[in-house]
Design a protein around this motif. Structure first.
Motif, PDB file in Angstrom:
ATOM      1  N   GLY A 265       0.817  -1.208   0.000  1.00  0.00           N
ATOM      2  CA  GLY A 265       0.000   0.000   0.000  1.00  0.00           C
ATOM      3  C   GLY A 265       0.848   1.254   0.000  1.00  0.00           C
ATOM      4  O   GLY A 265       0.546   2.227  -0.712  1.00  0.00           O
ATOM      5  N   GLY A 266       1.924   1.244   0.806  1.00  0.00           N
ATOM      6  CA  GLY A 266       2.838   2.389   0.820  1.00  0.00           C
ATOM      7  C   GLY A 266       3.518   2.579  -0.518  1.00  0.00           C
ATOM      8  O   GLY A 266       3.714   3.710  -0.987  1.00  0.00           O
ATOM      9  N   GLY A 267       3.889   1.460  -1.146  1.00  0.00           N
ATOM     10  CA  GLY A 267       4.512   1.543  -2.464  1.00  0.00           C
ATOM     11  C   GLY A 267       3.582   2.131  -3.494  1.00  0.00           C
ATOM     12  O   GLY A 267       3.963   3.002  -4.299  1.00  0.00           O
ATOM     13  N   ALA A 268       2.328   1.677  -3.483  1.00  0.00           N
ATOM     14  CA  ALA A 268       1.344   2.201  -4.429  1.00  0.00           C
ATOM     15  C   ALA A 268       1.121   3.695  -4.211  1.00  0.00           C
ATOM     16  O   ALA A 268       0.987   4.472  -5.169  1.00  0.00           O
ATOM     17  N   ALA A 269       1.102   4.111  -2.933  1.00  0.00           N
ATOM     18  CA  ALA A 269       0.911   5.531  -2.626  1.00  0.00           C
ATOM     19  C   ALA A 269       2.086   6.355  -3.148  1.00  0.00           C
ATOM     20  O   ALA A 269       1.910   7.472  -3.660  1.00  0.00           O
ATOM     21  N   GLY A 270       3.293   5.803  -3.021  1.00  0.00           N
ATOM     22  CA  GLY A 270       4.473   6.520  -3.518  1.00  0.00           C
ATOM     23  C   GLY A 270       4.446   6.688  -5.029  1.00  0.00           C
ATOM     24  O   GLY A 270       4.773   7.761  -5.553  1.00  0.00           O
ATOM     25  N   ILE A 271       4.043   5.641  -5.737  1.00  0.00           N
ATOM     26  CA  ILE A 271       3.951   5.722  -7.198  1.00  0.00           C
ATOM     27  C   ILE A 271       2.857   6.702  -7.609  1.00  0.00           C
ATOM     28  O   ILE A 271       3.028   7.520  -8.523  1.00  0.00           O
ATOM     29  N   GLU A 272       1.725   6.636  -6.910  1.00  0.00           N
ATOM     30  CA  GLU A 272       0.629   7.559  -7.225  1.00  0.00           C
ATOM     31  C   GLU A 272       1.060   9.010  -7.018  1.00  0.00           C
ATOM     32  O   GLU A 272       0.724   9.891  -7.800  1.00  0.00           O
ATOM     33  N   ASP A 273       1.849   9.254  -5.967  1.00  0.00           N
ATOM     34  CA  ASP A 273       2.303  10.617  -5.673  1.00  0.00           C
ATOM     35  C   ASP A 273       3.136  11.188  -6.816  1.00  0.00           C
ATOM     36  O   ASP A 273       2.898  12.313  -7.277  1.00  0.00           O
ATOM     37  N   VAL A 274       4.111  10.400  -7.306  1.00  0.00           N
ATOM     38  CA  VAL A 274       4.966  10.926  -8.371  1.00  0.00           C
ATOM     39  C   VAL A 274       4.186  11.085  -9.672  1.00  0.00           C
ATOM     40  O   VAL A 274       4.397  12.044 -10.429  1.00  0.00           O
ATOM     41  N   LEU A 275       3.252  10.180  -9.932  1.00  0.00           N
ATOM     42  CA  LEU A 275       2.442  10.298 -11.149  1.00  0.00           C
ATOM     43  C   LEU A 275       1.527  11.518 -11.085  1.00  0.00           C
ATOM     44  O   LEU A 275       1.373  12.242 -12.083  1.00  0.00           O
ATOM     45  N   ARG A 276       0.932  11.773  -9.927  1.00  0.00           N
ATOM     46  CA  ARG A 276       0.047  12.929  -9.802  1.00  0.00           C
ATOM     47  C   ARG A 276       0.830  14.241  -9.849  1.00  0.00           C
ATOM     48  O   ARG A 276       0.354  15.231 -10.418  1.00  0.00           O
ATOM     49  N   ARG A 277       2.007  14.260  -9.245  1.00  0.00           N
ATOM     50  CA  ARG A 277       2.836  15.463  -9.359  1.00  0.00           C
ATOM     51  C   ARG A 277       3.253  15.687 -10.804  1.00  0.00           C
ATOM     52  O   ARG A 277       3.367  16.829 -11.272  1.00  0.00           O
ATOM     53  N   GLY A 278       3.482  14.594 -11.515  1.00  0.00           N
ATOM     54  CA  GLY A 278       3.777  14.710 -12.945  1.00  0.00           C
ATOM     55  C   GLY A 278       2.604  15.273 -13.720  1.00  0.00           C
ATOM     56  O   GLY A 278       2.771  16.119 -14.607  1.00  0.00           O
ATOM     57  N   ASN A 279       1.387  14.814 -13.391  1.00  0.00           N
ATOM     58  CA  ASN A 279       0.181  15.371 -14.015  1.00  0.00           C
ATOM     59  C   ASN A 279       0.111  16.883 -13.806  1.00  0.00           C
ATOM     60  O   ASN A 279      -0.155  17.654 -14.733  1.00  0.00           O
ATOM     61  N   ALA A 280       0.362  17.303 -12.555  1.00  0.00           N
ATOM     62  CA  ALA A 280       0.261  18.722 -12.222  1.00  0.00           C
ATOM     63  C   ALA A 280       1.314  19.546 -12.965  1.00  0.00           C
ATOM     64  O   ALA A 280       1.033  20.653 -13.444  1.00  0.00           O
ATOM     65  N   GLY A 281       2.526  19.009 -13.064  1.00  0.00           N
ATOM     66  CA  GLY A 281       3.568  19.724 -13.793  1.00  0.00           C
ATOM     67  C   GLY A 281       3.272  19.808 -15.273  1.00  0.00           C
ATOM     68  O   GLY A 281       3.470  20.858 -15.905  1.00  0.00           O
ATOM     69  N   ARG A 282       2.784  18.702 -15.843  1.00  0.00           N
ATOM     70  CA  ARG A 282       2.482  18.685 -17.279  1.00  0.00           C
ATOM     71  C   ARG A 282       1.401  19.698 -17.628  1.00  0.00           C
ATOM     72  O   ARG A 282       1.433  20.307 -18.701  1.00  0.00           O
ATOM     73  N   GLU A 283       0.467  19.911 -16.705  1.00  0.00           N
ATOM     74  CA  GLU A 283      -0.610  20.863 -16.952  1.00  0.00           C
ATOM     75  C   GLU A 283      -0.106  22.302 -17.038  1.00  0.00           C
ATOM     76  O   GLU A 283      -0.802  23.175 -17.566  1.00  0.00           O
ATOM     77  N   ARG A 284       1.094  22.568 -16.536  1.00  0.00           N
ATOM     78  CA  ARG A 284       1.644  23.921 -16.595  1.00  0.00           C
ATOM     79  C   ARG A 284       2.389  24.206 -17.891  1.00  0.00           C
ATOM     80  O   ARG A 284       2.747  25.358 -18.143  1.00  0.00           O
ATOM     81  N   VAL A 285       2.645  23.182 -18.683  1.00  0.00           N
ATOM     82  CA  VAL A 285       3.339  23.402 -19.959  1.00  0.00           C
ATOM     83  C   VAL A 285       2.413  24.181 -20.882  1.00  0.00           C
ATOM     84  O   VAL A 285       1.268  23.777 -21.101  1.00  0.00           O
ATOM     85  N   PRO A 286       2.886  25.307 -21.446  1.00  0.00           N
ATOM     86  CA  PRO A 286       2.012  26.117 -22.304  1.00  0.00           C
ATOM     87  C   PRO A 286       1.467  25.326 -23.474  1.00  0.00           C
ATOM     88  O   PRO A 286       2.114  24.421 -24.006  1.00  0.00           O
ATOM     89  N   GLY A 287       0.242  25.676 -23.867  1.00  0.00           N
ATOM     90  CA  GLY A 287      -0.404  25.009 -24.987  1.00  0.00           C
ATOM     91  C   GLY A 287      -0.143  25.723 -26.293  1.00  0.00           C
ATOM     92  O   GLY A 287       0.871  26.413 -26.476  1.00  0.00           O
ATOM     93  N   LYS A 288      -1.074  25.594 -27.207  1.00  0.00           N
ATOM     94  CA  LYS A 288      -0.953  26.151 -28.550  1.00  0.00           C
ATOM     95  C   LYS A 288      -0.748  27.664 -28.496  1.00  0.00           C
ATOM     96  O   LYS A 288      -1.445  28.373 -27.777  1.00  0.00           O
ATOM     97  N   HIS A 289       0.243  28.144 -29.254  1.00  0.00           N
ATOM     98  CA  HIS A 289       0.574  29.571 -29.341  1.00  0.00           C
ATOM     99  C   HIS A 289       0.953  30.156 -27.985  1.00  0.00           C
ATOM    100  O   HIS A 289       0.803  31.355 -27.758  1.00  0.00           O
ATOM    101  N   GLY A 290       1.428  29.304 -27.048  1.00  0.00           N
ATOM    102  CA  GLY A 290       1.830  29.787 -25.746  1.00  0.00           C
ATOM    103  C   GLY A 290       0.686  30.062 -24.800  1.00  0.00           C
ATOM    104  O   GLY A 290       0.891  30.561 -23.686  1.00  0.00           O
ATOM    105  N   ALA A 291      -0.533  29.750 -25.212  1.00  0.00           N
ATOM    106  CA  ALA A 291      -1.697  29.977 -24.364  1.00  0.00           C
ATOM    107  C   ALA A 291      -1.794  28.886 -23.304  1.00  0.00           C
ATOM    108  O   ALA A 291      -1.004  27.940 -23.276  1.00  0.00           O
ATOM    109  N   ALA A 292      -2.772  29.025 -22.418  1.00  0.00           N
ATOM    110  CA  ALA A 292      -2.985  28.005 -21.398  1.00  0.00           C
ATOM    111  C   ALA A 292      -3.282  26.660 -22.055  1.00  0.00           C
ATOM    112  O   ALA A 292      -3.893  26.609 -23.132  1.00  0.00           O
ATOM    113  N   PRO A 293      -2.820  25.573 -21.463  1.00  0.00           N
ATOM    114  CA  PRO A 293      -3.066  24.250 -22.054  1.00  0.00           C
ATOM    115  C   PRO A 293      -4.559  23.999 -22.263  1.00  0.00           C
ATOM    116  O   PRO A 293      -5.376  24.375 -21.441  1.00  0.00           O
TER     117      PRO A 293
END
Length: 365
Positions: A265-293
């Motif tokens: 369970g702890g292992g699954a939580a650790g993997i989920e944490d890094v994947l969710r932080r990755g989701n949050a970071g990816r959402e900050r990458v600018p979208g088309k023409h530099g606009a919000a994703p």
């Protein structure tokens, strides 16, 4: 700007020269390798003849380690009204110029955020910078602030190259590119290095994910040694933080192998944490023409590997009145076919799917 001297006729220098020459600027080209300057001239980037007198702007497009010395020599010969460089690091060259006693009011460090895996003049293109950020790092103050005329020349260069000016502090720029450019190059190379000695059966399974991650691993090592040597500290800082995440992820994966439910369970939580932080970071990458994703709907279409197929599907989408926001192609292993993913606004997906089916396309559900 009527005249310019580009020193260094690789990908960036030749691309800038092509853009300027195409818009009526008289461009002179210089390189430590005269054959490379002649190649750039033959491509229409300007002339490899020396200018008869001072030019409006010198653009230094050499590796970071040689920027300061090249600029200092050009300033000593008083060959221009203003001087700038396009190296991918900014703090170091400016400090080196100051140590050499150069007049920093006539200099501006810049960095166009554009490039390719290939290098050299033959890879250059006049539209390389179109729509791309071009960082400017002017300074202020009584002892070395950037002259207004030099800043205006730099802004004119950016406009002629159809890029987008972004003003930043030099050291802040170096920390930023360590995160968004230099570290991704190393990570891509490290992932690709795992493939070098991999079993051939494993390599044959490569799909779009591994192609995306390793695309920039094809870049020229010599060029990247020059870049990383000029910005090692900030890159090492990002990698150290990444190494911490890697260590935690390894521990989490090992925990998933445990026979103990709590550890798993702890292992699954650790993997989920890094994947969710990755989701949050990816959402900050600018979208088309530099606009919000933006969130697009994917319409996946099977497509044959024959001439004209891409043009036909884009034409059919156009007839349906749908704008394709982005596109990806996955090539089928061992078949002359693939899957094209058309990214469209969510409200347009159903209509596009229907229209393409009516025109005989096979849609993947």
């Amino acid at each position: 700007m009527r005249t310019a001297l580009v020193i260094g006729t690789g990908l960036i220098g030749t691309s800038a020269a092509l853009a300027l020459a195409g818009r009526g600027v008289q461009v002179h080209l210089a390189d430590h390798d005269p054959a490379q300057a002649r190649t750039a001239a033959a491509l229409g980037a300007g002339t490899d003849a020396e200018p008869a007198g001072p030019v409006d702007l010198v653009i230094v497009a050499v590796p970071p380690a040689y920027v300061a010395a090249t600029l200092a020599e050009a300033m000593r010969r008083d060959v221009a009204r203003g001087y700038l460089d396009v190296a991918s690091v900014k703090g170091g060259p400016r400090r080196e110029l100051a140590a050499l006693g150069c007049d920093l009011t006539r200099y501006l460090g810049t960095h166009p955020m554009a490039g390719r895996e290939r290098s050299g003049p033959l890879a250059a293109s006049a539209d390389l910078f179109e729509g791309r950020p071009w960082v400017l790092t002017p300074t202020s103050g009584p002892d070395g602030g950037t002259d207004t005329e030099v800043l205006n020349l730099a802004l004119e260069l950016v406009a002629l190259c159809r890029a987008v000016p972004v003003v930043m502090d030099a050291d802040a720029h170096d920390r930023a590119v360590a995160l968004v450019s230099h570290t991704p190059q190393l990570v891509s190379s490290m992932v690709a290095a795992r493939l070098r000695d991999a079993d051939e059966t494993a390599v044959r399974l490569c799909g779009q994910g591994i192609r995306d991650v390793t695309r920039i691993a094809a870049s020229d090592p010599a060029m990247w040694i020059d870049i990383l040597s000029a910005n090692p500290g900030p890159v090492a800082d990002v990698l150290a933080a990444l190494a911490g995440d890697l260590a935690e992820t390894v521990r989490a994966l090992r925990a998933l192998e445990s026979a103990e439910a709590d550890e798993r369970g702890g292992g699954a939580a650790g993997i989920e944490d890094v994947l969710r932080r990755g989701n949050a970071g990816r959402e900050r990458v600018p979208g088309k023409h530099g606009a919000a994703p933006a969130a697009y709907e994917v319409v996946a279409v099977h497509i044959g590997d024959q001439p004209g197929e891409l043009a036909r599907i884009f034409a059919d989408a156009g007839r349906a009145g749908v704008n394709i926001e982005d596109v990806r192609i996955e090539h089928a292993t061992g078949q002359q076919a693939g899957l094209i993913q058309l990214m469209v606004e969510p409200q347009a997906a159903e209509g596009l799917t229907t229209a393409l089916r009516e025109r005989g396309w096979s849609i993947r559900r």
